[in-house]
Write an enzyme that holds these catalytic residues in place. Structure first.
Site, mmCIF file in Angstrom:
data_model
loop_
_atom_site.group_PDB
_atom_site.id
_atom_site.type_symbol
_atom_site.label_atom_id
_atom_site.label_comp_id
_atom_site.label_asym_id
_atom_site.label_seq_id
_atom_site.Cartn_x
_atom_site.Cartn_y
_atom_site.Cartn_z
ATOM 1 N N ARG A 126 0.848 -1.204 0.000
ATOM 2 C CA ARG A 126 0.000 0.000 0.000
ATOM 3 C C ARG A 126 0.876 1.243 0.000
ATOM 4 N NH1 ARG A 126 -4.889 0.091 4.164
ATOM 5 N NH2 ARG A 126 -3.279 0.676 5.639
ATOM 6 N N THR A 156 -1.547 7.453 -0.392
ATOM 7 C CA THR A 156 -2.834 7.241 -1.083
ATOM 8 C C THR A 156 -3.548 5.973 -0.594
ATOM 9 O OG1 THR A 156 -1.880 5.885 -2.840
ATOM 10 C CG2 THR A 156 -1.879 8.268 -3.197
ATOM 11 N N ASP A 165 0.117 -3.426 12.142
ATOM 12 C CA ASP A 165 0.676 -3.728 10.817
ATOM 13 C C ASP A 165 1.116 -5.192 10.793
ATOM 14 O OD1 ASP A 165 2.669 -4.084 8.691
ATOM 15 O OD2 ASP A 165 2.433 -1.932 8.409
ATOM 16 N N ASP A 190 4.772 -6.002 9.526
ATOM 17 C CA ASP A 190 5.805 -5.628 10.505
ATOM 18 C C ASP A 190 5.811 -6.584 11.685
ATOM 19 O OD1 ASP A 190 6.945 -3.517 9.175
ATOM 20 O OD2 ASP A 190 5.700 -1.986 10.126
HETATM 21 C C1 PRP Z 1 -0.926 -4.905 4.308
HETATM 22 C C2 PRP Z 1 -1.647 -6.230 4.335
HETATM 23 C C3 PRP Z 1 -2.428 -6.208 3.058
HETATM 24 C C4 PRP Z 1 -2.783 -4.746 2.911
HETATM 25 C C5 PRP Z 1 -4.208 -4.551 3.325
HETATM 26 O O1 PRP Z 1 0.201 -4.975 3.505
HETATM 27 O O2 PRP Z 1 -0.795 -7.325 4.443
HETATM 28 O O3 PRP Z 1 -1.700 -6.658 1.933
HETATM 29 O O4 PRP Z 1 -1.912 -4.027 3.791
HETATM 30 O O5 PRP Z 1 -4.628 -3.282 3.052
HETATM 31 P P1 PRP Z 1 -5.690 -2.938 1.901
HETATM 32 O O6 PRP Z 1 -6.804 -3.904 2.047
HETATM 33 O O7 PRP Z 1 -6.094 -1.531 2.235
HETATM 34 O O8 PRP Z 1 -5.002 -3.043 0.584
HETATM 35 P P2 PRP Z 1 1.218 -3.756 3.357
HETATM 36 O O9 PRP Z 1 0.862 -2.919 2.180
HETATM 37 O O10 PRP Z 1 1.354 -3.042 4.666
HETATM 38 O O11 PRP Z 1 2.547 -4.485 2.984
HETATM 39 P P3 PRP Z 1 3.422 -5.547 3.805
HETATM 40 O O12 PRP Z 1 2.654 -6.822 3.838
HETATM 41 O O13 PRP Z 1 4.666 -5.634 2.989
HETATM 42 O O14 PRP Z 1 3.685 -4.997 5.180
HETATM 43 N N1 URA Z 2 -2.516 -3.461 6.760
HETATM 44 C C1 URA Z 2 -2.204 -3.914 8.003
HETATM 45 O O1 URA Z 2 -1.178 -4.611 8.172
HETATM 46 N N2 URA Z 2 -3.005 -3.589 9.009
HETATM 47 C C2 URA Z 2 -4.109 -2.860 8.860
HETATM 48 O O2 URA Z 2 -4.825 -2.610 9.852
HETATM 49 C C3 URA Z 2 -4.430 -2.396 7.575
HETATM 50 C C4 URA Z 2 -3.618 -2.725 6.539
#
Ligand code: PRP
Ligand code: URA
Length: 210
Positions: free
Chosen positions: A104, A108, A200, A203
């Site tokens: 994400r 945005t 998150d 993380d």
């Molecule tokens: C997180 C999560 C999803 C996304 C969800 O990933 O693992 O993929 O956010 O959010 P959305 O439904 O609004 O798209 P992130 O983009 O934080 O990446 P990561 O898994 O590398 O931490």
């Molecule tokens: N991605 C995450 O990891 N946590 C949230 O709450 C939303 C998006």
């Protein structure tokens, strides 16, 4: 919501409560993500077709059932989806893993792709998208679209936590795609994080919190 299946089981809910806790460390967090993924993987199979075969037990011939599904591909969304792979491969050992890298944008909140590799034969697979978090639904919708562009028709989504806003968005765009999750939370905050949520997920799985 139609085509959304919330797996309401005390053994999952109990673990999910620990997952949500701020004090839960990386090791425990990873372990629980894997365990919940395993439960959800079994639930997804609930509707799988079966065929009848005749077998011989040590005592007699008997008609019994075997799975009647073709190839299954697990599609983890990097990074956090990686935490669910082991749970799924425990239940579906003979699967391909098709990684999709989507992150994400911090401003945005829209999905930005950085990796995907899909063999042409993916179109014949049952594709199970795995990601612990379905927030706005953008990352999962992006991945569904990638799979559809490859010709995939049999797509299932599995998340651990979902927000109502994201579920609605995906259902509106892809009403035929079933979504399995362990809980639907209250809402998204202004940063599009799930509330109460668990923070998150990526993380916390990888131990990269600031
Ligand atoms: C997180 C999560 C999803 C996304 C969800 O990933 O693992 O993929 O956010 O959010 P959305 O439904 O609004 O798209 P992130 O983009 O934080 O990446 P990561 O898994 O590398 O931490
Ligand atoms: N991605 C995450 O990891 N946590 C949230 O709450 C939303 C998006």
């Amino acid at each position: 919501m139609e085509n959304t299946f919330v797996i309401d089981n005390p053994m999952i809910t109990d673990r999910l409560t620990v997952l949500r806790m701020k004090k839960t460390g990386t090791r425990k967090f990873r372990e629980i993500v894997k365990e919940i993924a395993t439960f959800l993987a079994y639930e997804v199979a609930r509707e799988f077709p079966m065929r009848e075969i005749t077998i011989e037990t040590p005592l007699c011939k008997s008609k019994q059932k075997k799975l009647d599904v073709g190839e299954i591909s697990i599609v983890p969304i990097l990074r956090a989806g990686v935490g669910m792979i082991e749970g799924f491969t425990t239940v579906y050992p003979d699967t391909r893993i098709i990684n999709v890298g989507v992150q994400r944008d911090p401003v945005t909140h829209k999905p930005v792709e950085y990796y995907h590799k899909m063999p042409a034969s993916i179109k014949n697979s049952k594709c199970i998208i795995i990601d612990p978090m379905l927030a706005t639904g953008g990352s999962i919708a992006y991945t569904i679209e990638l799979l559809k562009n490859e010709g995939c028709e049999d797509i299932v989504v599995v998340a651990i936590l979902a927000a109502p806003e994201g579920l609605q968005a995906i259902h509106k765009q892809y009403p035929k795609v079933p979504i399995y999750c362990a809980a639907v939370d209250d809402h998204l905050n202004e940063d599009k994080y799930i509330i109460p949520g668990l923070g998150d997920a990526g993380d916390r799985i990888f131990g990269t919190e600031e």
